[in-house]
Design an enzyme around this catalytic site. Sequence first.
Site, PDB file in Angstrom:
ATOM      1  N   MET A  11     -33.929 -42.447 103.809  1.00 50.12           N
ATOM      2  CA  MET A  11     -34.185 -43.799 103.077  1.00 50.12           C
ATOM      3  C   MET A  11     -35.714 -44.180 103.538  1.00 50.12           C
ATOM      4  SD  MET A  11     -33.352 -45.348 100.553  1.00 50.12           S
ATOM      5  CE  MET A  11     -31.594 -45.331 100.138  1.00 50.12           C
ATOM      6  N   GLY A  38     -37.786 -38.187 102.542  1.00 50.90           N
ATOM      7  CA  GLY A  38     -37.722 -36.811 103.399  1.00 50.90           C
ATOM      8  C   GLY A  38     -38.377 -36.462 103.279  1.00 50.90           C
ATOM      9  N   ALA A  41     -36.387 -33.698 101.215  1.00 52.79           N
ATOM     10  CA  ALA A  41     -36.005 -34.234  99.643  1.00 52.79           C
ATOM     11  C   ALA A  41     -37.180 -34.122  98.685  1.00 52.79           C
ATOM     12  CB  ALA A  41     -34.867 -35.700 100.130  1.00 52.79           C
ATOM     13  N   THR A 217     -55.173 -29.783 103.930  1.00 51.25           N
ATOM     14  CA  THR A 217     -55.056 -30.674 103.016  1.00 51.25           C
ATOM     15  C   THR A 217     -55.934 -31.307 103.143  1.00 51.25           C
ATOM     16  OG1 THR A 217     -53.059 -31.884 103.534  1.00 51.25           O
ATOM     17  CG2 THR A 217     -53.116 -29.822 101.128  1.00 51.25           C
ATOM     18  N   ASP A 249     -46.264 -33.793 100.073  1.00 49.88           N
ATOM     19  CA  ASP A 249     -44.168 -33.553  99.687  1.00 49.88           C
ATOM     20  C   ASP A 249     -44.982 -32.833  98.676  1.00 49.88           C
ATOM     21  OD1 ASP A 249     -43.681 -34.243 101.874  1.00 49.88           O
ATOM     22  OD2 ASP A 249     -42.380 -36.133 101.525  1.00 49.88           O
TER      23      ASP A 249
END
Length: 306
Positions: A11, A38, A41, A217, A249
């Site tokens: 979270m 996360g 996730a 990146t 991500d």
Amino acid sequence: MKVLVLGSLNMDLVMEVSKMPSIGETVLGDNVSYFFGGKGANQAVACRRLGVPVTLVGKVGNDTFGDKLMIHMNMAAIDMSQVKLEADAFTGTAAIMKLPEDNAIVVLPGANQLVTPDDLKEAVLEQAQVLLAQLEIPPATVMDAFKRAKEKGLITILNPAPYHEAVEEMLPFVDYITPNEREFRRMVQTSSETESFDVEAAMLSWSKKQETQLIVTRGSKGVSYVLEGKVKTVAAPRMAVTDTTGAGDTFNGILAATLAKKEPLETAVLKASFGASLSVTKMGAQSGMPSEKQLAEFMAKQANNS
């Protein structure tokens, strides 16, 4: 073309501030927001939005954050059957200081640190074509997963964040590695933060010694990768930046999805780079992650404007 993501669930508490506090200093912030995050996730969501089935392997704690994450990820159409509840741990939590142009993050791993090799079942590996992992869970668990994945012929992708010295040992089992510039400096064992650090020269030197495909990146400078002995760079589109938290991500999730579809590396890097650029326009790691349609429309618009 299923993608298996092994990684963390957190979270995110995002605190908007005008500057970072110095040691012993208190600063007043402007706002606080709660977002699902996360790296595991986030990357699973980015991948799923490209229309690829995704199974996430990880752990949450026995608390409200864990409950909310499970509900949210199920609603995002992620297969959460391999995410376990750890009764005696708290759910991973990230405190994000969002500054006007960048962010600083402190992560409390919680249940993420309890993910073990036994949590990745053989049957789950056998159903996947791509394994994507990061390092917000124990490196030993990631290493074991990559070894087993290569034995089964999966494509393996490592996002070496946060950086850990175990990365070097993982390389023989990694097909694609996706550090940012700072992580890449760690990979080549230099702490240089100066402009004199020649990223492209270092990439070529590193790639001559490794079979792993290197993709770096570089934020506003775009994304660089080595192909046939040369460094190629995809320029990043200019965007109005709202929040950079989920850009890396987003890149990794789209890269995994595109490679799972057996598209060429050049196409995968291009889509992932443009998707990452699009993601920074909204607040929250997952909020700006594009759908397949949104990404295609954005890329078409950029092509027409060039």
